[in-house]
Design a protein around this motif. Structure first.
Motif, PDB file in Angstrom:
ATOM      1  N   MET A   1     -10.238  16.553  -7.787  1.00 34.43           N
ATOM      2  CA  MET A   1      -8.928  15.967  -7.995  1.00 34.43           C
ATOM      3  C   MET A   1      -8.515  15.102  -6.820  1.00 34.43           C
ATOM      4  SD  MET A   1      -5.269  17.738  -8.938  1.00 34.43           S
ATOM      5  CE  MET A   1      -4.941  18.289  -7.272  1.00 34.43           C
ATOM      6  N   GLU A   2      -9.029  15.394  -5.617  1.00 37.15           N
ATOM      7  CA  GLU A   2      -8.640  14.619  -4.430  1.00 37.15           C
ATOM      8  C   GLU A   2      -8.929  13.137  -4.623  1.00 37.15           C
ATOM      9  OE1 GLU A   2      -9.618  14.356   0.367  1.00 37.15           O
ATOM     10  OE2 GLU A   2     -10.066  16.182  -0.749  1.00 37.15           O
ATOM     11  N   LYS A   3     -10.091  12.804  -5.191  1.00 42.24           N
ATOM     12  CA  LYS A   3     -10.430  11.393  -5.407  1.00 42.24           C
ATOM     13  C   LYS A   3      -9.478  10.754  -6.403  1.00 42.24           C
ATOM     14  CE  LYS A   3     -15.343  11.770  -4.284  1.00 42.24           C
ATOM     15  NZ  LYS A   3     -16.735  11.602  -4.787  1.00 42.24           N
ATOM     16  N   LEU A   4      -9.053  11.514  -7.401  1.00 40.96           N
ATOM     17  CA  LEU A   4      -8.104  10.980  -8.376  1.00 40.96           C
ATOM     18  C   LEU A   4      -6.758  10.699  -7.725  1.00 40.96           C
ATOM     19  CD1 LEU A   4      -7.367  10.242 -11.276  1.00 40.96           C
ATOM     20  CD2 LEU A   4      -6.908  12.667 -11.715  1.00 40.96           C
ATOM     21  N   VAL A   5      -6.303  11.619  -6.886  1.00 38.47           N
ATOM     22  CA  VAL A   5      -5.040  11.422  -6.166  1.00 38.47           C
ATOM     23  C   VAL A   5      -5.111  10.159  -5.313  1.00 38.47           C
ATOM     24  CG1 VAL A   5      -3.522  12.368  -4.405  1.00 38.47           C
ATOM     25  CG2 VAL A   5      -4.453  13.873  -6.154  1.00 38.47           C
ATOM     26  N   LYS A   6      -6.227   9.989  -4.607  1.00 31.51           N
ATOM     27  CA  LYS A   6      -6.378   8.802  -3.756  1.00 31.51           C
ATOM     28  C   LYS A   6      -6.470   7.531  -4.590  1.00 31.51           C
ATOM     29  CE  LYS A   6      -8.569  11.143   0.166  1.00 31.51           C
ATOM     30  NZ  LYS A   6      -9.766  11.224   1.031  1.00 31.51           N
ATOM     31  N   ALA A   7      -7.077   7.631  -5.768  1.00 31.52           N
ATOM     32  CA  ALA A   7      -7.169   6.454  -6.634  1.00 31.52           C
ATOM     33  C   ALA A   7      -5.789   5.975  -7.050  1.00 31.52           C
ATOM     34  CB  ALA A   7      -8.015   6.783  -7.872  1.00 31.52           C
ATOM     35  N   VAL A   8      -4.880   6.928  -7.322  1.00 38.21           N
ATOM     36  CA  VAL A   8      -3.517   6.553  -7.691  1.00 38.21           C
ATOM     37  C   VAL A   8      -2.803   5.918  -6.499  1.00 38.21           C
ATOM     38  CG1 VAL A   8      -1.288   7.393  -8.490  1.00 38.21           C
ATOM     39  CG2 VAL A   8      -3.383   8.326  -9.469  1.00 38.21           C
ATOM     40  N   LEU A   9      -2.996   6.479  -5.299  1.00 41.72           N
ATOM     41  CA  LEU A   9      -2.395   5.887  -4.104  1.00 41.72           C
ATOM     42  C   LEU A   9      -2.889   4.458  -3.884  1.00 41.72           C
ATOM     43  CD1 LEU A   9      -2.364   8.705  -1.378  1.00 41.72           C
ATOM     44  CD2 LEU A   9      -0.381   7.515  -2.333  1.00 41.72           C
ATOM     45  N   VAL A  10      -4.206   4.268  -4.029  1.00 42.88           N
ATOM     46  CA  VAL A  10      -4.785   2.939  -3.838  1.00 42.88           C
ATOM     47  C   VAL A  10      -4.259   1.959  -4.871  1.00 42.88           C
ATOM     48  CG1 VAL A  10      -6.940   1.613  -3.935  1.00 42.88           C
ATOM     49  CG2 VAL A  10      -6.866   3.773  -2.689  1.00 42.88           C
ATOM     50  N   SER A  11      -4.005   2.459  -6.095  1.00 40.37           N
ATOM     51  CA  SER A  11      -3.481   1.569  -7.130  1.00 40.37           C
ATOM     52  C   SER A  11      -2.102   1.034  -6.761  1.00 40.37           C
ATOM     53  CB  SER A  11      -3.429   2.291  -8.478  1.00 40.37           C
ATOM     54  OG  SER A  11      -2.385   3.259  -8.511  1.00 40.37           O
ATOM     55  N   LYS A  12      -1.367   1.799  -5.942  1.00 41.84           N
ATOM     56  CA  LYS A  12      -0.053   1.337  -5.472  1.00 41.84           C
ATOM     57  C   LYS A  12      -0.214   0.374  -4.303  1.00 41.84           C
ATOM     58  CE  LYS A  12       1.658   4.154  -8.462  1.00 41.84           C
ATOM     59  NZ  LYS A  12       2.099   3.609  -9.769  1.00 41.84           N
ATOM     60  N   SER A  13      -1.051   0.789  -3.350  1.00 43.80           N
ATOM     61  CA  SER A  13      -1.389  -0.056  -2.200  1.00 43.80           C
ATOM     62  C   SER A  13      -2.523   0.610  -1.445  1.00 43.80           C
ATOM     63  CB  SER A  13      -0.194  -0.240  -1.262  1.00 43.80           C
ATOM     64  OG  SER A  13      -0.595  -0.927  -0.073  1.00 43.80           O
ATOM     65  N   PRO A  14      -3.588  -0.105  -1.104  1.00 43.86           N
ATOM     66  CA  PRO A  14      -4.711   0.506  -0.386  1.00 43.86           C
ATOM     67  C   PRO A  14      -4.316   1.151   0.937  1.00 43.86           C
ATOM     68  CG  PRO A  14      -5.348  -1.634  -1.266  1.00 43.86           C
ATOM     69  CD  PRO A  14      -3.860  -1.508  -1.464  1.00 43.86           C
ATOM     70  N   VAL A  15      -3.288   0.633   1.579  1.00 50.20           N
ATOM     71  CA  VAL A  15      -2.914   1.174   2.893  1.00 50.20           C
ATOM     72  C   VAL A  15      -2.296   2.565   2.784  1.00 50.20           C
ATOM     73  CG1 VAL A  15      -2.538  -1.137   3.822  1.00 50.20           C
ATOM     74  CG2 VAL A  15      -0.604   0.117   2.867  1.00 50.20           C
ATOM     75  N   TYR A  16      -1.918   2.975   1.569  1.00 53.60           N
ATOM     76  CA  TYR A  16      -1.261   4.273   1.409  1.00 53.60           C
ATOM     77  C   TYR A  16      -2.199   5.457   1.666  1.00 53.60           C
ATOM     78  CZ  TYR A  16       2.886   2.088  -0.658  1.00 53.60           C
ATOM     79  OH  TYR A  16       4.018   1.350  -0.863  1.00 53.60           O
ATOM     80  N   ILE A  17      -3.523   5.223   1.685  1.00 56.10           N
ATOM     81  CA  ILE A  17      -4.430   6.342   1.931  1.00 56.10           C
ATOM     82  C   ILE A  17      -4.859   6.425   3.399  1.00 56.10           C
ATOM     83  CG2 ILE A  17      -5.329   6.302  -0.412  1.00 56.10           C
ATOM     84  CD1 ILE A  17      -7.905   5.047   0.716  1.00 56.10           C
ATOM     85  N   ALA A  18      -4.295   5.568   4.247  1.00 53.56           N
ATOM     86  CA  ALA A  18      -4.651   5.598   5.664  1.00 53.56           C
ATOM     87  C   ALA A  18      -4.113   6.866   6.321  1.00 53.56           C
ATOM     88  CB  ALA A  18      -4.097   4.374   6.372  1.00 53.56           C
ATOM     89  N   GLU A  19      -4.950   7.520   7.117  1.00 53.31           N
ATOM     90  CA  GLU A  19      -4.522   8.687   7.867  1.00 53.31           C
ATOM     91  C   GLU A  19      -3.940   8.235   9.201  1.00 53.31           C
ATOM     92  OE1 GLU A  19      -6.211  13.061   9.315  1.00 53.31           O
ATOM     93  OE2 GLU A  19      -7.581  11.525   8.595  1.00 53.31           O
ATOM     94  N   ILE A  20      -2.820   8.841   9.574  1.00 58.93           N
ATOM     95  CA  ILE A  20      -2.138   8.447  10.801  1.00 58.93           C
ATOM     96  C   ILE A  20      -2.837   9.090  11.996  1.00 58.93           C
ATOM     97  CG2 ILE A  20       0.058   8.369  12.020  1.00 58.93           C
ATOM     98  CD1 ILE A  20      -0.096   6.777   9.378  1.00 58.93           C
ATOM     99  N   ARG A  21      -3.594   8.277  12.729  1.00 60.16           N
ATOM    100  CA  ARG A  21      -4.278   8.732  13.941  1.00 60.16           C
ATOM    101  C   ARG A  21      -4.147   7.657  15.011  1.00 60.16           C
ATOM    102  NH1 ARG A  21      -9.859  12.157  12.883  1.00 60.16           N
ATOM    103  NH2 ARG A  21      -8.917  13.843  11.674  1.00 60.16           N
TER     104      ARG A  21
END
Length: 272
Positions: A1-21
């Protein structure tokens, strides 16, 4: 399911899956398409953080059961695979997957594939847990059986279904054991298995006895081919409810007051 969650985030904007480091600014620029980076240096969020972000933008709603499922998956919460808690996680998982797929405009079977109908049944909260569990086990047994014949000619599977099964000679009701009170327990051919279509075996227990007749009711079903089985009156009721082939449910055996169990004769049978 993690990949599906990230796919939805990317569909909104690719930068939404960036981890804050420390290099998060570079990662954001890379995901935005403006800065080349070594893929090994790109870090994306985990499942829980991705879900939090989808909740913030209104794609998902708060769900304590889903949070527990993610904690179980990450090892932060523990439960055995066959526990009641683990089984209860099917519904929140199915609900979340359906919501995410709807957002992407994708049908359910793009994620669940051949498990689609089984998941729908397992997640149907209008049905009781026993019924959902039996339906899921039917599907599990069916897929396990089919997987044994992947890559083999079709006649191999057909031959397995037509071959005489263990104890096939027990086509008619016969004594299986004697209970402590002297009542006979029967077993008999039980018709087509709902999982694989093979010949199953029903077991019966006595429910009423007179001087000349004992009435039995089915209390279990098992299949030697796919290992599907149910036990007890609740699971048998769920099996009959699951749109499965008709099975004998009650049986009356005629006998004399002093007739030995091995001498009983087949009496009336009733299909239900």
């Amino acid at each position: 399911m993690e990949k599906l969650v990230k796919a939805v985030l990317v569909s909104k904007s690719p930068v939404y899956i960036a981890e804050i480091r420390n290099n998060s600014a570079d990662v954001v620029l890379h995901l935005g398409g403006h800065l080349p980076m070594d893929e090994e240096k790109v870090r994306t969020v985990g499942a829980m953080e991705a879900i939090k972000r989808l909740r913030k933008i209104g794609v998902l709603q708060p769900d304590s059961q889903l949070d527990l499922l993610i904690e179980m998956r990450n090892g932060a919460a523990h439960t055995s695979p066959d526990s009641t808690l683990a089984k209860a996680m099917i519904s929140p998982l199915a609900r979340t997957v359906e919501t995410l797929l709807d957002d992407l405009g994708k049908p359910l079977d793009t994620f669940w594939e051949r498990w689609t109908e089984a998941v729908k049944a397992a997640a149907n909260e209008q049905e009781d847990q026993v019924f959902r569990d039996v339906q899921l086990r039917i599907t599990q047994a069916r897929h396990a059986f089919e997987d044994r014949f992947v890559g083999l000619p079709a006649e191999v599977k057909e031959g397995a279904l037509k071959a005489p099964q263990p104890r096939r000679e027990e086509w008619f009701a016969r004594p299986m054991e004697i209970k402590k009170d002297g009542m006979v327990v029967l077993k008999t051919s039980g018709g087509d298995c709902p999982a694989c279509g093979g010949q199953g075996l029903l077991t019966f227990e006595p429910v009423n006895r007179t001087a000349t007749e004992t009435t039995f009711t089915a209390n279990g079903f098992g299949c030697y081919l796919c290992n599907f089985e149910v036990n007890g009156p609740d699971e048998m009721a769920a099996l009959r409810k699951a749109n499965t082939p008709g099975m004998v449910t009650t049986m009356a055996v005629s006998h004399g007051p002093t007739l030995a169990p091995e001498g009983i004769k087949m009496g009336e049978t009733k299909a239900g």
